[in-house]
Motif scaffolding. Structure first.
Motif, short mmCIF file in Angstrom:
data_model
loop_
_atom_site.label_atom_id
_atom_site.label_comp_id
_atom_site.label_asym_id
_atom_site.label_seq_id
_atom_site.Cartn_x
_atom_site.Cartn_y
_atom_site.Cartn_z
N TRP A 23 40.12 -10.06 147.54
CA TRP A 23 39.43 -11.36 147.65
C TRP A 23 40.35 -12.43 148.25
CZ3 TRP A 23 34.80 -12.44 148.56
CH2 TRP A 23 34.33 -13.74 148.46
N PRO A 24 41.62 -12.54 147.82
CA PRO A 24 42.50 -13.52 148.49
C PRO A 24 42.68 -13.22 149.99
CG PRO A 24 43.44 -12.85 146.40
CD PRO A 24 42.27 -11.95 146.65
N LEU A 25 42.71 -11.94 150.35
CA LEU A 25 42.82 -11.56 151.77
C LEU A 25 41.59 -12.02 152.54
CD1 LEU A 25 44.31 -10.09 154.07
CD2 LEU A 25 43.21 -7.97 153.28
N ILE A 26 40.41 -11.79 151.97
CA ILE A 26 39.15 -12.21 152.61
C ILE A 26 39.15 -13.73 152.83
CG2 ILE A 26 36.64 -12.46 152.20
CD1 ILE A 26 37.44 -9.65 153.10
N LEU A 27 39.57 -14.47 151.80
CA LEU A 27 39.60 -15.93 151.92
C LEU A 27 40.65 -16.39 152.92
CD1 LEU A 27 39.09 -17.04 148.20
CD2 LEU A 27 37.38 -16.91 150.04
N THR A 60 38.87 0.91 136.01
CA THR A 60 38.27 -0.42 136.07
C THR A 60 39.36 -1.48 136.18
OG1 THR A 60 36.36 0.29 134.80
CG2 THR A 60 36.77 -2.07 134.86
N GLU A 61 40.42 -1.31 135.43
CA GLU A 61 41.54 -2.25 135.49
C GLU A 61 42.16 -2.26 136.89
OE1 GLU A 61 45.61 -2.03 133.22
OE2 GLU A 61 44.02 -2.63 131.84
N ASN A 62 42.30 -1.10 137.49
CA ASN A 62 42.83 -1.02 138.86
C ASN A 62 41.91 -1.73 139.85
OD1 ASN A 62 45.02 0.48 138.01
ND2 ASN A 62 44.15 2.44 138.65
N ARG A 63 40.60 -1.50 139.72
CA ARG A 63 39.64 -2.18 140.60
C ARG A 63 39.72 -3.69 140.45
NH1 ARG A 63 36.29 2.07 139.03
NH2 ARG A 63 35.28 0.80 137.44
N ARG A 64 39.76 -4.16 139.21
CA ARG A 64 39.84 -5.60 138.95
C ARG A 64 41.10 -6.19 139.59
NH1 ARG A 64 36.42 -7.70 135.07
NH2 ARG A 64 35.32 -6.16 133.84
N PHE A 65 42.22 -5.51 139.40
CA PHE A 65 43.48 -5.99 139.94
C PHE A 65 43.43 -6.05 141.47
CE2 PHE A 65 47.74 -5.26 141.62
CZ PHE A 65 48.42 -6.31 141.05
N VAL A 66 43.01 -4.97 142.10
CA VAL A 66 42.96 -4.91 143.56
C VAL A 66 42.01 -5.97 144.11
CG1 VAL A 66 42.29 -3.46 145.53
CG2 VAL A 66 43.67 -2.51 143.69
N TRP A 67 40.87 -6.13 143.46
CA TRP A 67 39.91 -7.13 143.92
C TRP A 67 40.47 -8.54 143.79
CZ3 TRP A 67 35.90 -7.42 146.93
CH2 TRP A 67 35.14 -8.59 146.93
N SER A 68 41.00 -8.89 142.62
CA SER A 68 41.42 -10.27 142.37
C SER A 68 42.75 -10.64 143.00
CB SER A 68 41.47 -10.55 140.87
OG SER A 68 42.50 -9.80 140.27
N ARG A 92 35.18 -18.80 144.00
CA ARG A 92 35.85 -17.77 143.21
C ARG A 92 34.84 -16.63 143.00
NH1 ARG A 92 36.38 -16.70 137.69
NH2 ARG A 92 38.33 -15.64 137.22
N CYS A 93 35.28 -15.44 143.29
CA CYS A 93 34.41 -14.26 143.12
C CYS A 93 35.24 -13.20 142.43
CB CYS A 93 33.90 -13.79 144.48
SG CYS A 93 32.78 -12.38 144.35
N ASP A 94 35.16 -13.17 141.12
CA ASP A 94 35.92 -12.17 140.38
C ASP A 94 35.21 -10.82 140.45
OD1 ASP A 94 33.79 -12.53 138.65
OD2 ASP A 94 34.98 -13.40 137.05
N TYR A 95 35.85 -9.80 139.91
CA TYR A 95 35.30 -8.45 139.98
C TYR A 95 33.93 -8.36 139.30
CZ TYR A 95 34.58 -3.51 139.12
OH TYR A 95 34.02 -2.27 139.06
N ALA A 96 33.78 -9.01 138.16
CA ALA A 96 32.50 -8.95 137.43
C ALA A 96 31.37 -9.53 138.29
CB ALA A 96 32.61 -9.70 136.10
N THR A 97 31.64 -10.63 138.97
CA THR A 97 30.63 -11.23 139.85
C THR A 97 30.32 -10.30 141.01
OG1 THR A 97 31.43 -13.44 139.28
CG2 THR A 97 30.13 -13.24 141.30
N ALA A 98 31.35 -9.73 141.60
CA ALA A 98 31.17 -8.83 142.75
C ALA A 98 30.32 -7.63 142.37
CB ALA A 98 32.52 -8.38 143.29
N ILE A 99 30.64 -6.99 141.26
CA ILE A 99 29.90 -5.79 140.87
C ILE A 99 28.45 -6.14 140.50
CG2 ILE A 99 30.49 -5.67 138.39
CD1 ILE A 99 30.59 -2.66 140.67
N LEU A 130 28.15 -10.54 149.14
CA LEU A 130 29.32 -11.33 148.77
C LEU A 130 29.69 -12.35 149.85
CD1 LEU A 130 31.44 -8.43 147.28
CD2 LEU A 130 29.98 -10.06 146.06
N ILE A 131 29.03 -12.28 150.99
CA ILE A 131 29.33 -13.18 152.11
C ILE A 131 29.14 -14.66 151.73
CG2 ILE A 131 28.68 -13.86 154.46
CD1 ILE A 131 28.19 -10.83 154.98
N PRO A 132 28.07 -15.04 151.01
CA PRO A 132 27.93 -16.45 150.64
C PRO A 132 29.12 -16.99 149.82
CG PRO A 132 25.86 -15.32 150.29
CD PRO A 132 26.88 -14.27 150.62
N TYR A 133 29.70 -16.15 148.97
CA TYR A 133 30.88 -16.56 148.20
C TYR A 133 32.05 -16.84 149.13
CZ TYR A 133 28.47 -15.04 143.97
OH TYR A 133 27.56 -14.91 142.94
#
Length: 109
Positions: A27-31, A15-23, A96-103, A87-90
């Motif tokens: 997500w910064p790459l998508i933005l 979970t920590e790895n997923r959170r790190f990779v996402w945040s 800001r779309c953190d891992y908790a919001t995404a999941i 997640l497209i609307p975000y």
């Protein structure tokens, strides 16, 4: 946020790895791209930059990407990765779309 050598169990570490990779990577790459899709090369370039900044092995983000795919947050088709459609609307709002919001969004029916 230190990863890898942790006293946590394997599920907490995943979970920590997923959170790190996402945040820090996805997500910064998508933005930055302002697009719902990215290539493996784009991910790897960003991963390498972040790993260098945080002095991490590239294995941690690689496992995180695979784990995000298993959770359905990231979808893969051929060599292209995309975020879940909910997640497209975000992204459009550049919110800001953190891992908790995404999941939570992905799991909502």
């Amino acid at each position: 946020m230190l990863l890898m050598l942790s006293e946590k169990g394997k599920y907490a570490s995943a979970t920590e790895n997923r959170r790190f990779v996402w945040s820090e990577i996805i997500w910064p790459l998508i933005l930055e791209l302002n697009d719902v899709v990215f290539t493996l090369k784009q991910f790897q370039d960003r991963r390498d930059k972040i790993c260098q900044q945080h002095n991490l092995s590239i294995n941690v983000p690689s496992r995180g990407l695979a784990s995000l795919q298993q959770k359905g947050i990231i979808l893969k088709e051929g060599t292209i990765y995309s975020i879940h459609y909910k997640l497209i609307p975000y992204m459009r709002l550049r919110a800001r779309c953190d891992y908790a919001t995404a999941i939570r969004e992905v799991r909502l029916k």
